[in-house]
Design a protein around this motif. Structure first.
Motif, mmCIF file in Angstrom:
data_model
loop_
_atom_site.group_PDB
_atom_site.id
_atom_site.type_symbol
_atom_site.label_atom_id
_atom_site.label_comp_id
_atom_site.label_asym_id
_atom_site.label_seq_id
_atom_site.Cartn_x
_atom_site.Cartn_y
_atom_site.Cartn_z
ATOM 1 N N GLY A 148 0.161 -9.303 13.762
ATOM 2 C CA GLY A 148 0.128 -8.160 12.334
ATOM 3 C C GLY A 148 -0.881 -7.362 12.665
ATOM 4 N N VAL A 149 -0.965 -6.785 13.908
ATOM 5 C CA VAL A 149 -1.581 -4.960 13.788
ATOM 6 C C VAL A 149 -0.767 -3.681 13.664
ATOM 7 N N LYS A 150 -0.687 -2.902 13.208
ATOM 8 C CA LYS A 150 0.287 -1.249 13.241
ATOM 9 C C LYS A 150 -0.893 -0.280 13.408
ATOM 10 N N VAL A 151 -0.647 0.294 14.615
ATOM 11 C CA VAL A 151 -1.445 1.491 15.195
ATOM 12 C C VAL A 151 -0.848 2.598 14.540
ATOM 13 N N THR A 152 -2.070 3.791 13.577
ATOM 14 C CA THR A 152 -1.627 5.247 13.878
ATOM 15 C C THR A 152 -2.143 5.913 14.653
ATOM 16 N N THR A 153 -1.884 7.360 15.411
ATOM 17 C CA THR A 153 -2.674 7.736 15.949
ATOM 18 C C THR A 153 -2.780 9.105 15.530
ATOM 19 N N ILE A 154 -3.947 9.900 15.585
ATOM 20 C CA ILE A 154 -3.787 11.448 15.600
ATOM 21 C C ILE A 154 -4.498 12.082 16.681
ATOM 22 N N LYS A 155 -4.582 13.283 17.475
ATOM 23 C CA LYS A 155 -5.497 13.811 18.414
ATOM 24 C C LYS A 155 -6.333 14.095 17.861
ATOM 25 N N VAL A 156 -8.037 14.253 18.652
ATOM 26 C CA VAL A 156 -9.241 14.517 18.853
ATOM 27 C C VAL A 156 -9.654 15.852 18.095
ATOM 28 N N ASP A 157 -8.651 16.690 17.550
ATOM 29 C CA ASP A 157 -8.864 18.432 17.080
ATOM 30 C C ASP A 157 -7.879 18.234 15.803
ATOM 31 N N GLU A 158 -7.329 17.148 14.893
ATOM 32 C CA GLU A 158 -6.902 17.295 14.340
ATOM 33 C C GLU A 158 -7.887 17.608 13.609
ATOM 34 N N GLU A 159 -6.985 18.632 11.945
ATOM 35 C CA GLU A 159 -8.258 19.130 11.217
ATOM 36 C C GLU A 159 -8.261 18.789 10.023
#
Length: 855
Positions: free
Chosen positions: A33-44
């Motif tokens: 039941g897990v869903k992953v969202t990803t962002i980059k390490v340098d997102e503002e």
């Protein structure tokens, strides 16, 4: 319990690593039941605490660099400063682990001998996320290690038996697991590792906060099953913590759509950020402006919304005694622009069993692209038109996808992998553009060049059949003419011509190449790369040869390879004897379930990394046999090189097909070629598209699809005692739904450049290599192959090859107009275990295998 309607949300902070998508797949398939969202390490993200409200946990991912460098860790360093009201469980992996340690009093320093792609035993005390586990065997990728200056390890303590070693707390952290040298004496025979500390910290947790970290990579294909269970244990502890502290932290509702471009809470607080949900990204080949008109010159390039539905006309004949060179000469391809993808020299059931010959004409449409330009140059006869790529998301690949979609045909013979379509190459510098690594425009051959093949001859070597085909309307007369006359050209077996090449060879400089090896290793020791695939070039000046066909015949006789190619497009000539498939994708096969149509395509990669010469240097030395080569390629160094690229390719593939749909049916198998033995792995993924409408469905007859594109190898049985390496999971896990209208071209664009020619992490490694090498690679280490009008494709890596460029005004790369200059590239993977002499000899052996056609 979380469910698919209201899943648990984990945020992955991606530090530009080449394994991040494998972590996502592990989380989504292993954790229910897990869903992953990803962002980059340098997102503002102005207020990270508010941004994290929708999530149940965070994974701070691996990446290149040092945790003390703000540019390398970015947002990760802010995680450890969260206040109680905003706190949530966090798992740091590799760089994320090192950042956690430095945030609470530890140091991160260089290892004397970095470990990349190495399986080592890790010892723990079965507490916290290691509860219930024995000794685990994860893959390690790290040049740096964490340590404390608090007497954490007393002298001689590592020699105490495992059961007697106490659990240790240092400041606010509890030390959970270690790599002890004494526990790995028999498992890793690498003398260089004896220079490393006897005890290396592998895992920690905070004593009061829900912060955890591991130095190793549980997501690697060679990490054992206990590593995956460790991640499940961490998630169990995370859920328990959330349950105990649910009144301290309010989790706002999360809508899938809010993960792209905005969120409800962001709008409320005027925060401008971009959270990228992997599986909600829109189709990146969408046309955003006016389409291609083709009205300027009458070139037949349709607008992306136009469908050119042609039928495939074909006739089949027995091959009998005919050979590929005879058929090519019957079609007179040696005297003009030509495209030949040739598997006859080295027929293998699992790779090269078809040869494709394009019957080109003067008015065949050619598409050329130079890096740094926003235009495709379309040539057809004397007509030229410029196509504006700014009208396409994803630039040139968006155009290629729209072009091929517009030219989809009604089904032809399903046993033939190519019915018609684009044949050509994508050079290395064009591949770099997919990573946003800018290279300047340079005069010379196009960085991408394809010709649209309407007439073709395909040879099925396994079934001894010739297929004569056309997708041009009303072209039955041409089919009949070729079918009637082709059998008459079966004369005596062709002899390889004797060629007076008159060559002058300029080899790479040994001292310069070795200095580049040292520079690569400095970047590896500093943690900026795990592996760097360094290349160089030799130049061969020959007498002017307007027709290079005899040279190709000599090359294919010397280097029998399943992905040989003869390409002559404009002023560019490529002679290739490549043993390495880059990527193949099958035509989509549709099934119907009520009003839903599901299309499936299999994507395959075949990376080669690890090489041994068949014929050793020196007098009276016998050739090496397969058993000896297997022993030489079973060293930790050779297997580590291959493993790093395998994990990188799994990451690239997971990023498009989604979690749970990538497998490794063949892992590090030695294959035999004419002059070399190679260590080969097969990585496969399933691309699934679901549609509610039933318009324009592809063929529903899939019975012979596997034979048309060389059937998938049988699932192997893991050797006794080794980790299970075929990934299996619930194919309906949260990320198994496909993104909108993804094709093999999307996977292609996401996977370039070939990982076997770059290193890992790919983006940082390519940027470093661009500076170290100091010259363009050109077509070498790019790819060559086809995109089929039926929806499939197949490309090989351009290695063991030679190329020549002649501009319209003469030979722009030769010292004289009466001479040709050929370029031959070669290289090898540099790791911390590489030796300068060994890498130089490997590079020169690869050069020699191709260069000898000029001798």
């Amino acid at each position: 319990m979380p469910n698919r309607v209201n899943p648990s949300r984990i945020l992955l902070i991606d530090a530009y690593d080449s394994f991040s998508n494998n972590i996502i797949s592990l989380l989504e398939t292993r954790l229910e039941g897990v869903k992953v969202t990803t962002i980059k390490v340098d997102e503002e993200i102005p207020d990270l605490a508010i941004f994290l409200h929708p999530f149940d946990a965070v994974v701070a991912g691996p990446g290149p660099g040092h945790p003390d460098n703000r540019e390398d860790v970015g947002l990760i360093s802010q995680l450890w400063q969260l206040k109680d009201a905003n706190m949530l469980p966090i798992l740091g992996i590799c760089l994320g682990f090192q950042s956690l340690v430095t945030a609470f009093g530890g140091n991160v320093v260089r290892l004397p001998a970095p470990r990349h792609g190495i399986v080592r035993n890790v010892t723990h005390h079965s507490i916290s996320m290691f509860r219930g586990l024995g000794t685990i065997a994860p893959v390690q990728y790290h040049s740096l290690h964490a340590e404390f200056n608090h007497g954490a390890f007393a002298p001689g303590w590592s020699t105490v038996s495992t059961r007697a070693r106490p659990s240790i707390g240092v400041g606010e952290l509890e030390l959970l697991a270690w790599d002890f040298g004494v526990d790995n004496r028999d498992s890793t025979h690498i003398p260089e590792y004896e220079a490393n500390p006897e005890a290396i910290l592998m895992a920690v947790k905070h004593k009061t906060k829900p912060f955890y970290g591991v130095q190793f990579h549980p997501e690697s294909i060679c990490s054992d099953a206990s590593c995956r269970q460790m991640v499940a244990n961490w998630w169990s502890e995370a859920q328990q913590w959330n349950q105990r502290h649910k009144t301290r932290r309010f989790r706002r509702g999360f809508n899938d759509k809010t993960a792209v471009g905005s969120s409800s809470h962001a709008q409320e607080t005027s925060i401008n950020f971009r959270a990228i949900d992997r599986m909600e990204v829109q189709d990146d080949a969408r046309v955003v402006g006016e389409g291609i008109s083709g009205a300027l010159s009458g070139i037949r390039v349709p607008a992306p919304t136009t469908k050119v539905r042609a039928a495939v006309i074909s006739r089949s004949l027995p091959l009998n005694a005919l050979k590929v060179p005879q058929i090519c000469e019957f079609l007179t391809i040696e005297d003009r622009d030509a495209v030949l993808l040739d598997s006859e020299p080295h027929i293998r059931a699992d790779v090269g069993s078809y040869s494709v010959i394009g019957a080109l004409e003067q008015h065949s449409l050619r598409l050329d692209y130079h890096v740094g330009c926003a235009m495709i140059k379309a040539r057809q006869g004397d007509s030229v038109e410029l196509i504006d790529l700014r009208n396409y998301d994803n630039g040139v690949f968006g155009f290629l996808k729209a072009f091929m979609d517009a030219h989809r045909t009604t089904p032809g013979n399903p046993n033939v992998p190519f019915w018609g379509g684009l044949i050509g190459y994508i050079g290395y510098e064009a591949c770099l553009e997919t990573l946003s690594i800018k290279t300047s425009y340079r005069k010379g051959p196009p960085d991408i060049s394809f010709v649209f093949v309407e007439r073709s001859v395909v040879i099925d070597h396994r079934n001894q059949q010739i297929h004569i085909q056309s997708i041009r309307p009303d072209d039955d007369d041409w089919i009949s003419t070729i079918a009637s006359n082709l059998p008459t050209c079966a004369y005596a077996p062709q002899q390889v011509p004797s060629i007076a090449v008159d060559s002058a060879i300029i080899d790479p400089d040994v001292s310069i190449y070795k200095s580049k090896i040292r520079k690569c290793q400095e970047y590896i020791y500093s943690g900026d790369s795990y592996e760097l695939c360094l290349t160089n070039q030799a130049y061969i000046n020959t007498r002017c040869m307007p027709n290079a066909w005899p040279l190709y015949l000599k090359l294919r006789s010397l280097n029998a390879a399943p992905f040989s190619a003869y390409i002559r497009l404009g002023g560019l000539t490529l002679l290739s004897s490549s043993p390495e498939r880059f990527m193949r994708w099958t035509r989509p096969v549709a099934t119907l379930d009520g009003n839903t149509r599901e299309e499936r395509s299999t994507v395959q990669f075949r990376p080669i990394k690890g090489t041994v010469k068949r014929y050793p240097d020196g007098p009276d030395r016998p050739p090496i046999n397969l058993e000896q080569a297997t022993a030489l390629l079973s060293t930790p160094k050779e297997r580590a090189e291959n493993l790093m690229i395998v994990d990188l390719i799994r990451h690239d593939l997971h990023g498009v097909v989604g979690s749970g749909k990538v497998c490794v049916p063949k892992l590090m198998v030695v294959e035999e070629y004419a002059t070399l033995f190679q260590l080969v792995t097969v990585v496969e993924g399933t691309l699934i598209n679901q549609h509610a409408s039933l318009s324009n469905p592809p063929s529903l007859t899939a019975s012979s699809q596997s034979s048309a594109c060389n059937s998938r190898p049988h699932t192997p049985v893991s050797p006794a005692g080794s980790p299970e390496y075929l990934e299996t999971s619930d194919e309906y896990s949260p990320s198994c739904r496909a993104a909108a209208h993804k094709t093999g071209i999307d996977v292609l664009a996401a996977s370039l450049p070939p990982g076997s020619m770059t290193g890992a992490p790919k983006r940082r490694s390519c940027a470093l290599l661009h500076d170290i090498e100091g010259q363009a690679r050109g077509i070498y280490s790019g790819i060559v192959g086809y995109m089929d009008v039926g929806g499939g494709g197949d490309f090989s890596v351009v290695i063991r090859s030679a190329s020549r460029w002649k501009s319209d005004t003469g030979n722009s790369r030769a010292p004289s107009q009466n001479r040709d200059r050929w370029t031959v590239g070669a290289g090898g993977a540099i790791t911390s275990l590489s030796t300068e002499d060994g890498e130089w000899e490997e590079m020169m052996a690869k050069l020699a295998s191709t260069r000898r056609m000029f001798e």
